[in-house]
Design a protein around this motif. Structure first.
Motif, PDB file in Angstrom:
ATOM      1  N   ARG A 135       0.707  -1.151   0.047  1.00  0.00           N
ATOM      2  CA  ARG A 135      -0.044   0.197   0.031  1.00  0.00           C
ATOM      3  C   ARG A 135       0.698   1.406  -0.028  1.00  0.00           C
ATOM      4  N   LEU A 136       2.016   1.127   0.777  1.00  0.00           N
ATOM      5  CA  LEU A 136       2.867   2.249   0.493  1.00  0.00           C
ATOM      6  C   LEU A 136       3.424   2.695  -0.829  1.00  0.00           C
ATOM      7  N   SER A 137       3.623   1.684  -1.534  1.00  0.00           N
ATOM      8  CA  SER A 137       4.416   1.757  -2.879  1.00  0.00           C
ATOM      9  C   SER A 137       3.120   2.212  -3.915  1.00  0.00           C
ATOM     10  N   THR A 138       1.874   1.438  -3.513  1.00  0.00           N
ATOM     11  CA  THR A 138       0.677   2.078  -4.371  1.00  0.00           C
ATOM     12  C   THR A 138       0.194   3.357  -4.263  1.00  0.00           C
ATOM     13  N   ILE A 139       0.499   3.923  -3.010  1.00  0.00           N
ATOM     14  CA  ILE A 139       0.132   5.273  -2.855  1.00  0.00           C
ATOM     15  C   ILE A 139       1.245   6.030  -3.607  1.00  0.00           C
ATOM     16  N   ARG A 140       2.295   5.880  -3.295  1.00  0.00           N
ATOM     17  CA  ARG A 140       3.411   6.624  -3.852  1.00  0.00           C
ATOM     18  C   ARG A 140       3.619   6.503  -5.449  1.00  0.00           C
ATOM     19  N   GLU A 141       3.118   5.429  -6.050  1.00  0.00           N
ATOM     20  CA  GLU A 141       3.321   5.392  -7.316  1.00  0.00           C
ATOM     21  C   GLU A 141       1.976   6.033  -8.115  1.00  0.00           C
ATOM     22  N   PHE A 142       0.860   5.931  -7.561  1.00  0.00           N
ATOM     23  CA  PHE A 142      -0.463   6.888  -8.183  1.00  0.00           C
ATOM     24  C   PHE A 142      -0.094   8.103  -7.986  1.00  0.00           C
ATOM     25  N   SER A 143       0.672   8.788  -6.906  1.00  0.00           N
ATOM     26  CA  SER A 143       0.608  10.090  -6.541  1.00  0.00           C
ATOM     27  C   SER A 143       1.737  10.591  -7.495  1.00  0.00           C
ATOM     28  N   ALA A 144       2.791   9.873  -7.741  1.00  0.00           N
ATOM     29  CA  ALA A 144       3.916  10.426  -8.652  1.00  0.00           C
ATOM     30  C   ALA A 144       3.404  10.356 -10.052  1.00  0.00           C
ATOM     31  N   ASN A 145       2.843   9.167 -10.508  1.00  0.00           N
ATOM     32  CA  ASN A 145       2.571   9.094 -12.072  1.00  0.00           C
ATOM     33  C   ASN A 145       1.234   9.662 -12.370  1.00  0.00           C
ATOM     34  N   ASN A 146       0.129   9.592 -11.537  1.00  0.00           N
ATOM     35  CA  ASN A 146      -1.133  10.107 -12.069  1.00  0.00           C
ATOM     36  C   ASN A 146      -1.596  11.487 -11.204  1.00  0.00           C
ATOM     37  N   GLY A 147      -1.057  11.827 -10.277  1.00  0.00           N
ATOM     38  CA  GLY A 147      -1.522  12.907  -9.375  1.00  0.00           C
ATOM     39  C   GLY A 147      -2.713  12.739  -8.639  1.00  0.00           C
ATOM     40  N   VAL A 148      -2.686  11.382  -8.130  1.00  0.00           N
ATOM     41  CA  VAL A 148      -3.859  10.771  -7.608  1.00  0.00           C
ATOM     42  C   VAL A 148      -3.264  10.399  -5.937  1.00  0.00           C
ATOM     43  N   LEU A 149      -4.233  11.150  -4.949  1.00  0.00           N
ATOM     44  CA  LEU A 149      -3.732  10.434  -3.600  1.00  0.00           C
ATOM     45  C   LEU A 149      -4.767   9.660  -3.213  1.00  0.00           C
ATOM     46  N   LEU A 150      -4.412   8.289  -2.810  1.00  0.00           N
ATOM     47  CA  LEU A 150      -5.316   7.172  -2.350  1.00  0.00           C
ATOM     48  C   LEU A 150      -5.302   7.302  -0.843  1.00  0.00           C
ATOM     49  N   ASP A 151      -6.085   6.832  -0.160  1.00  0.00           N
ATOM     50  CA  ASP A 151      -6.027   6.279   1.270  1.00  0.00           C
ATOM     51  C   ASP A 151      -5.736   4.728   1.437  1.00  0.00           C
ATOM     52  N   LYS A 175      -7.909  10.844   6.356  1.00  0.00           N
ATOM     53  CA  LYS A 175      -8.354  10.274   7.601  1.00  0.00           C
ATOM     54  C   LYS A 175      -7.015   9.250   8.040  1.00  0.00           C
ATOM     55  N   PHE A 176      -5.836   9.162   7.123  1.00  0.00           N
ATOM     56  CA  PHE A 176      -4.664   8.383   7.612  1.00  0.00           C
ATOM     57  C   PHE A 176      -3.611   9.114   7.412  1.00  0.00           C
ATOM     58  N   ALA A 177      -3.366  10.361   7.798  1.00  0.00           N
ATOM     59  CA  ALA A 177      -2.404  11.159   7.434  1.00  0.00           C
ATOM     60  C   ALA A 177      -1.125  10.731   7.878  1.00  0.00           C
ATOM     61  N   ASP A 178      -0.908   9.749   9.089  1.00  0.00           N
ATOM     62  CA  ASP A 178       0.265   9.264   9.240  1.00  0.00           C
ATOM     63  C   ASP A 178       0.853   8.262   7.973  1.00  0.00           C
ATOM     64  N   LEU A 179      -0.119   7.574   7.598  1.00  0.00           N
ATOM     65  CA  LEU A 179       0.323   6.477   6.609  1.00  0.00           C
ATOM     66  C   LEU A 179       0.758   7.366   5.193  1.00  0.00           C
ATOM     67  N   ILE A 180       0.131   8.274   4.888  1.00  0.00           N
ATOM     68  CA  ILE A 180       0.162   9.030   3.775  1.00  0.00           C
ATOM     69  C   ILE A 180       1.582   9.728   3.882  1.00  0.00           C
ATOM     70  N   THR A 181       1.875  10.402   5.000  1.00  0.00           N
ATOM     71  CA  THR A 181       3.139  10.709   5.303  1.00  0.00           C
ATOM     72  C   THR A 181       4.517   9.901   5.261  1.00  0.00           C
ATOM     73  N   GLU A 182       4.085   8.790   5.630  1.00  0.00           N
ATOM     74  CA  GLU A 182       5.097   7.638   5.585  1.00  0.00           C
ATOM     75  C   GLU A 182       5.428   7.202   4.124  1.00  0.00           C
ATOM     76  N   ALA A 183       4.355   7.146   3.383  1.00  0.00           N
ATOM     77  CA  ALA A 183       4.385   6.586   1.780  1.00  0.00           C
ATOM     78  C   ALA A 183       4.970   7.804   1.037  1.00  0.00           C
ATOM     79  N   LEU A 184       4.594   9.036   1.192  1.00  0.00           N
ATOM     80  CA  LEU A 184       5.257  10.106   0.440  1.00  0.00           C
ATOM     81  C   LEU A 184       6.532  10.953   0.916  1.00  0.00           C
ATOM     82  N   GLY A 185       6.798  10.835   2.277  1.00  0.00           N
ATOM     83  CA  GLY A 185       7.770  11.532   3.126  1.00  0.00           C
ATOM     84  C   GLY A 185       7.695  12.924   3.059  1.00  0.00           C
ATOM     85  N   THR A 186       6.330  13.288   2.975  1.00  0.00           N
ATOM     86  CA  THR A 186       5.713  14.818   3.328  1.00  0.00           C
ATOM     87  C   THR A 186       4.774  14.736   4.148  1.00  0.00           C
TER      88      THR A 186
END
Length: 474
Positions: A379-395, A425-436
């Motif tokens: 899920r970390l890599s999926t969040i990271r890849e969709f954000s970087a490649n498609n500009g989409v942020l997933l929970d 709703k899951f800010a900590d995990l998003i931070t872990e995935a994206l580093g921001t």
């Protein structure tokens, strides 16, 4: 429309099962027959707004509610600015052949609002008509509790007793529930995991004397009112995907749905939509590390785990090891035979396992259900890849769905990924995935800082009984 128990016996009509929860014999309410939608029916539905469509679909199951009353309930549930998106359920391209079905536009930013907002209106309507009160007993692994409480808060004829596992939800999820100060909302944090909470609910709900003495009901996904409301957004999504097709190509045009799954209620609604005539090719079930359902659909062996073996994961709303709604699917799998279904659950009680491997070949070929597992790293890599490649942020839960969906995308078959919640709703995990760090808005900061009202309780059935007895509406 009459309802029966998966383990045998008549249960009455929609309003009856709306209030009852579990059947007296421990089974779940299912329609005596599933209504069917023809090509002409679907074309007529195409022109409706979401509240109108919900009225039409739920109306197939709630035949004992006058249509004008049902239309008013659906308009109140989905109108009035409760949902951020004007269309209620927006669809958006997220790349890789996938479309996101936006189910998290409601007041608690989770897909559970889609059913709970209707259920709150429907329960109040039925209770007023019958001059009754209802004490809702529920269990939540995350989003169900807040959606139920926000739909039922302040209602005079309903009290809510919501069990949640101590320390197993995100800070945002806890704040959405525990910050409510309404007198009719009782939050109970139980020592243990979600399945411990769910088992307590089942034990009290199957004690018919206690249930009737305290007017207990349910809003978990065992309540068929929620299932009927969820069928509506599968129909809506198919209609929106096919809107752009020439009319001659619409009939029979297949789509697939990827569904993050814990208690099997969401994907069960998709199973019913497919059975009613919506052209669904695949229902892709995505599990997290608590992958009991994935194991079942890969092997035919259903082996629920105990509390000690249920993992705390970074997609906590799916930390479920005993899926209540699976019984409804097994009922269909076994030819809607209540005796065989009851025998299967007796086998489960005796052996902690149901062996349906003889039916394995039918899971995909007949029902279209395939499955897979997503891990924390996935899920970390999926969040990271969709954000970087498609500009989409997933929970994290939707990321689980997208990760498993990747293995089942087919040319010419749109893959619709059901959104489960907003990433905030899951800010900590998003931070872990994206580093921001996600910048919290003022409303979210105020929510997290608000005083919380919750009772901590041991995993103790007698203590829970006493707590409810003292506070239940009568």
């Amino acid at each position: 429309m009459q309802y029966i128990s998966t383990r045998g016996g008549a249960l009455g009509q929609f309003c009856d099962v709306l209030l009852e929860g579990l059947a007296p014999n421990g089974g779940l309410a299912v329609p005596e027959r599933l209504p069917q939608l023809s090509t002409d029916d679907l074309e007529r539905l195409r022109l409706l707004t979401y509240p109108q469509l919900a009225t039409a679909i739920i109306g197939l199951f709630a035949t004992d509610i006058p249509r004008e009353d049902l239309a008013r309930l659906c308009e109140s549930a989905y109108g009035g600015g409760k949902f951020a998106a004007e269309e209620i359920v927006p669809l958006s391209d997220i790349g890789e052949g996938m479309t996101l079905v936006g189910l998290s536009e409601g007041p608690t930013l989770a897909f559970k609002d889609m059913a709970m907002q209707f259920l709150g209106e429907a329960l109040e309507h039925v209770l007023e008509k019958s001059d009754r009160v209802l004490n809702i007993l529920g269990a939540t692994s995350g989003d169900t509790g807040s959606a139920a409480e926000h739909a039922l808060r302040g209602r005079e004829r309903v009290s809510v007793f919501m069990l949640s596992p101590q320390g197993r939800m995100s800070a945002f999820q806890r704040a959405q529930m525990y910050s409510l100060q309404d007198e009719n909302v009782h939050n109970i944090a139980v020592e243990g995991v979600f399945d411990d909470c769910q088992n307590l609910v089942k034990r009290l709900s199957t004690d018919l004397e206690f249930k009737r003495a305290h007017s207990l009901g349910a809003v978990n996904s065992i309540n068929f009112g929620r299932i009927s409301a969820q069928i509506a957004y599968y129909v809506w999504a198919w209609l929106r995907v096919t809107d752009t097709l020439p009319e001659a190509e619409r009939a029979g045009f297949e789509v697939s749905f990827a569904v993050p799954s814990g208690n099997f209620g969401n994907i069960l609604s998709g199973h019913y939509a497919k059975s009613m005539g919506i052209p669904i090719r695949k229902l892709v079930l995505a599990s997290n590390e608590n992958n009991v359902l994935d194991e079942f659909f890969r092997t035919g062996h259903y082996r629920p785990r105990n509390a000690e073996n249920t993992l705390a994961t970074s997609s906590p709303s799916m930390d479920v090891s005993r899926a209540s709604n699976l019984e409804r699917f097994v009922f269909d799998l076994l030819g809607r035979d209540p005796e065989r279904t009851a025998a299967a659950w007796h086998e489960l009680e005796e052996r902690d396992e149901i062996d349906l491997s003889s039916e394995l070949h039918r899971f995909e070929s007949e029902f279209g259900i395939v499955s897979g597992t997503s891990t924390h790293d996935d899920r970390l890599s999926t969040i990271r890849e969709f954000s970087a490649n498609n500009g989409v942020l997933l929970d994290p839960h939707t990321a689980d769905g997208a990760k498993v969906a990747r293995d089942h995308v087919e040319d010419g078959v749109p893959m619709l990924v059901l959104e489960t919640a907003k990433p905030a709703k899951f800010a900590d995990l998003i931070t872990e995935a994206l580093g921001t760090t996600i910048e919290l808005d003022a409303e979210t900061r105020a929510l997290l800082d608000a005083p919380q009202r919750v009772v901590e309780m041991a995993h103790d059935e007698q203590q829970l009984r006493a707590f409810i007895s003292e506070r239940a509406l009568s």
